[in-house]
Motif scaffolding. Structure first.
Motif, mmCIF file in Angstrom:
data_model
loop_
_atom_site.group_PDB
_atom_site.id
_atom_site.type_symbol
_atom_site.label_atom_id
_atom_site.label_comp_id
_atom_site.label_asym_id
_atom_site.label_seq_id
_atom_site.Cartn_x
_atom_site.Cartn_y
_atom_site.Cartn_z
ATOM 1 N N ARG A 89 -7.737 13.234 -0.872
ATOM 2 C CA ARG A 89 -8.883 12.421 -1.265
ATOM 3 C C ARG A 89 -8.753 10.962 -0.825
ATOM 4 O O ARG A 89 -9.602 10.149 -1.157
ATOM 5 C CB ARG A 89 -9.042 12.467 -2.786
ATOM 6 C CG ARG A 89 -9.119 13.871 -3.358
ATOM 7 C CD ARG A 89 -9.121 13.801 -4.882
ATOM 8 N NE ARG A 89 -8.901 15.112 -5.472
ATOM 9 C CZ ARG A 89 -8.648 15.326 -6.763
ATOM 10 N NH1 ARG A 89 -8.596 14.287 -7.587
ATOM 11 N NH2 ARG A 89 -8.447 16.538 -7.230
ATOM 12 N N ASP A 90 -7.664 10.678 -0.136
ATOM 13 C CA ASP A 90 -7.371 9.291 0.252
ATOM 14 C C ASP A 90 -7.298 8.400 -0.982
ATOM 15 O O ASP A 90 -7.742 7.248 -0.968
ATOM 16 C CB ASP A 90 -8.407 8.755 1.240
ATOM 17 C CG ASP A 90 -7.885 7.561 2.046
ATOM 18 O OD1 ASP A 90 -6.655 7.369 2.085
ATOM 19 O OD2 ASP A 90 -8.700 6.836 2.620
ATOM 20 N N GLU A 91 -6.737 8.936 -2.063
ATOM 21 C CA GLU A 91 -6.516 8.162 -3.288
ATOM 22 C C GLU A 91 -5.172 7.453 -3.134
ATOM 23 O O GLU A 91 -4.123 7.992 -3.493
ATOM 24 C CB GLU A 91 -6.504 9.077 -4.520
ATOM 25 C CG GLU A 91 -7.847 9.694 -4.844
ATOM 26 C CD GLU A 91 -7.809 10.544 -6.098
ATOM 27 O OE1 GLU A 91 -6.717 10.632 -6.722
ATOM 28 O OE2 GLU A 91 -8.838 11.128 -6.464
ATOM 29 N N ARG A 92 -5.176 6.297 -2.608
ATOM 30 C CA ARG A 92 -3.943 5.624 -2.245
ATOM 31 C C ARG A 92 -3.069 5.345 -3.467
ATOM 32 O O ARG A 92 -3.544 4.870 -4.488
ATOM 33 C CB ARG A 92 -4.266 4.331 -1.500
ATOM 34 C CG ARG A 92 -5.072 4.603 -0.238
ATOM 35 C CD ARG A 92 -5.323 3.374 0.586
ATOM 36 N NE ARG A 92 -6.126 3.704 1.767
ATOM 37 C CZ ARG A 92 -6.347 2.886 2.769
ATOM 38 N NH1 ARG A 92 -5.844 1.653 2.739
ATOM 39 N NH2 ARG A 92 -7.076 3.273 3.803
ATOM 40 N N THR A 93 -1.800 5.641 -3.305
ATOM 41 C CA THR A 93 -0.859 5.474 -4.404
ATOM 42 C C THR A 93 0.521 5.211 -3.838
ATOM 43 O O THR A 93 0.746 5.273 -2.629
ATOM 44 C CB THR A 93 -0.850 6.726 -5.302
ATOM 45 O OG1 THR A 93 -0.100 6.457 -6.484
ATOM 46 C CG2 THR A 93 -0.244 7.924 -4.590
ATOM 47 N N THR A 94 1.464 4.926 -4.722
ATOM 48 C CA THR A 94 2.860 4.730 -4.338
ATOM 49 C C THR A 94 3.722 5.755 -5.067
ATOM 50 O O THR A 94 3.638 5.870 -6.294
ATOM 51 C CB THR A 94 3.344 3.314 -4.690
ATOM 52 O OG1 THR A 94 2.504 2.357 -4.052
ATOM 53 C CG2 THR A 94 4.777 3.105 -4.227
ATOM 54 N N VAL A 133 1.092 6.166 0.050
ATOM 55 C CA VAL A 133 0.510 7.445 0.453
ATOM 56 C C VAL A 133 -0.996 7.313 0.571
ATOM 57 O O VAL A 133 -1.657 6.750 -0.312
ATOM 58 C CB VAL A 133 0.857 8.567 -0.553
ATOM 59 C CG1 VAL A 133 0.412 9.919 -0.007
ATOM 60 C CG2 VAL A 133 2.347 8.581 -0.863
ATOM 61 N N ASP A 134 -1.540 7.829 1.674
ATOM 62 C CA ASP A 134 -2.983 7.854 1.880
ATOM 63 C C ASP A 134 -3.328 9.122 2.652
ATOM 64 O O ASP A 134 -2.503 10.042 2.759
ATOM 65 C CB ASP A 134 -3.466 6.591 2.601
ATOM 66 C CG ASP A 134 -2.779 6.368 3.945
ATOM 67 O OD1 ASP A 134 -2.290 7.355 4.554
ATOM 68 O OD2 ASP A 134 -2.750 5.215 4.412
ATOM 69 N N ALA A 135 -4.520 9.188 3.200
ATOM 70 C CA ALA A 135 -4.971 10.390 3.897
ATOM 71 C C ALA A 135 -4.121 10.709 5.123
ATOM 72 O O ALA A 135 -4.128 11.846 5.606
ATOM 73 C CB ALA A 135 -6.433 10.237 4.307
ATOM 74 N N ASN A 136 -3.391 9.739 5.620
ATOM 75 C CA ASN A 136 -2.544 9.948 6.796
ATOM 76 C C ASN A 136 -1.110 10.282 6.453
ATOM 77 O O ASN A 136 -0.258 10.344 7.352
ATOM 78 C CB ASN A 136 -2.587 8.692 7.686
ATOM 79 C CG ASN A 136 -3.962 8.447 8.260
ATOM 80 O OD1 ASN A 136 -4.605 9.352 8.783
ATOM 81 N ND2 ASN A 136 -4.447 7.205 8.157
#
Length: 445
Positions: A337-342, A368-371
């Motif tokens: 979901r491209d829910e950016r987190t660490t 962390v992201d969609a890539n």
């Protein structure tokens, strides 16, 4: 979205499914495929999952198969949690090592090397199958030794395989809790290899609160690692080690405790889980109740020998809830979901730790992201930690080389170079002992 779980008959699979049941957002996992070589174990776990899903209207559909390609086809995510040789293999890893007076723990020392030698060829075959059958899938690896196996799979999947472990998550949560902070709002400066890392700082609103913890013996001794390592040693280190470093810092005591135990950890789990799976052969058995009961006992006895050696007492109730399934779900959400987190993850080093090459898999905070997962730049390790990391990584590389070449001499080298194996002759006897009990090591010549 389809999630395939390899090792789908494994005891901890219901933890993953339980986490999925709480996700109702768009783009969630709607289909779970369990893959295992043991049809009876698949049947048992499927029954537990069916009871978990009772009353959940949008519960992910569950199916099971013993065909790997069928399981992988169309997968968006592949969760790898296999155990080559089963718990009987783990018990043998411990027994053979203890007979030589060295540690046989499943990820540390001789036991970890033996487990790696029989797991890497299987994991690499899985990675090749994923690359061919489901090239767009992301692989989340929890198979132990997690860092070593992730590195083996990365040779075929690149950055599309990411290793996870609940140990750093639990450690960060405990430190934040004793400091009165929300773990979700704290930045944890953690670095090392899987089961070989240190928390060197915990920042809240930009301020490092770890010095406050280290300066307060009462606070420092109030949680698991303080009890396990002792406040004086933690203050000397100026950091909080991963609990598995107890096997390095207190190795003689750990070996003695394992040797004197009525059962090793592997033998205990083998017998305990055999009872659960036998119970599941009864059609009238309450699957979820039996699983809950067995899991509670499993978690309460985690690292029991180490805690007994340190006089740490029973585990706190807050530490009995697992955690790796939450990391896995957060990782899948961030990518899908491209829910950016660490998250603290096992990924290729790139240029994060200068003492290791770019392909070495390390355990560090990642954005962390969609890539995918991107390791965050960290400060260099102190010399004592850097030396241990480099030494153990060298052993992992010898394990990978032995698995690739089938060389018994290289396997001996892997054992002999490990800091917890103190003799080349012991290393030779370990290889003899392990090849005698593990059919999966017959490839070593």
């Amino acid at each position: 979205m389809k999630l395939t779980i390899l090792g789908g008959g494994g005891f901890r699979v219901p933890l993953v499914y339980g986490a999925l049941l709480g996700d109702h957002a768009e783009g969630r996992v709607t289909r779970v495929v369990l893959h295992d070589l043991d049809a009876d174990r698949l049947s048992a776990v499927t029954r537990v999952l069916a009871e978990q899903a009772t009353g959940v209207s949008d519960a992910p559909e569950v199916s099971a198969t013993t065909d790997l390609d069928e399981a992988l086809t169309g997968a968006d995510f592949v969760f790898s949690a296999i155990r080559v040789g089963g718990l009987e293999g783990r018990a043998n890893d411990e027994r053979v090592a203890l007979a030589e007076g060295v540690l046989g723990q499943e990820t540390v020392g001789a036991g970890g090397i033996a487990y790696g030698l029989r797991t890497v060829p299987v994991a690499e075959n899985i990675a090749r199958r994923v690359a061919r059958v489901a090239p767009d899938a992301w692989v989340i690896n929890f198979t132990n030794p997690a860092g070593l196996v992730t590195e083996a799979m990365s040779r075929h999947l690149g950055d599309r395989v990411i290793g996870i472990c609940d140990s750093p998550v639990g450690l960060g949560r405990r430190i934040a809790r004793v400091l009165g902070a929300n773990p979700g709002e704290a930045w944890i400066d953690y670095v090392g290899l899987n089961h070989l890392g240190w928390v060197r700082g915990l920042r809240i609103n930009g301020r490092d609160e770890l010095p406050r913890l280290l300066a307060d013996p009462d606070l420092l001794g109030s949680f698991e690692e303080g009890k396990l390592f002792g406040t004086d040693w933690l203050q000397s280190l100026g950091a909080i080690p991963n609990e598995y470093l107890h096997y390095y810092y207190f190795n003689r005591e750990a070996v003695r405790a394992y040797s004197q135990a009525e059962k090793t950890r592997g033998a205990f789990l083998r017998d305990q889980q055999a009872g659960f799976y036998d119970e599941m052969k009864r059609p009238d058995a309450a699957a979820l109740t039996a699983w809950d009961r067995t899991r509670a006992e499993r978690e309460a006895t985690y690292m029991a020998e180490a805690r007994e050696t340190a006089g740490a007492g029973e585990r706190d109730a807050d530490d009995l809830s697992g955690g790796y399934e939450k990391v896995a779900l957060a990782l899948m959400r961030a990518i899908a979901r491209d829910e950016r987190t660490t998250l603290i993850l096992n990924v290729r080093n790139r240029r994060t730790l200068s003492v290791l090459d770019a392909e070495a898999v390390i355990e560090v905070p990642c954005l962390v992201d969609a890539n995918g997962a991107h390791p965050v730049t960290v400060d260099p390790l102190p010399d004592h930690a850097s030396g241990l990391v480099c030494s153990v990584k060298a052993v992992e590389r010898e394990v990978l080389a032995a698995a690739e070449s089938g060389s018994r001499a290289t396997a001996v080298k892997a054992f002999a170079l490990h800091p917890l194996v103190d003799s080349v002759n012991v290393a030779r006897r370990l290889v003899d002992g392990y090849t005698a009990v593990h059919p999966g090591l017959a490839y070593l010549k």
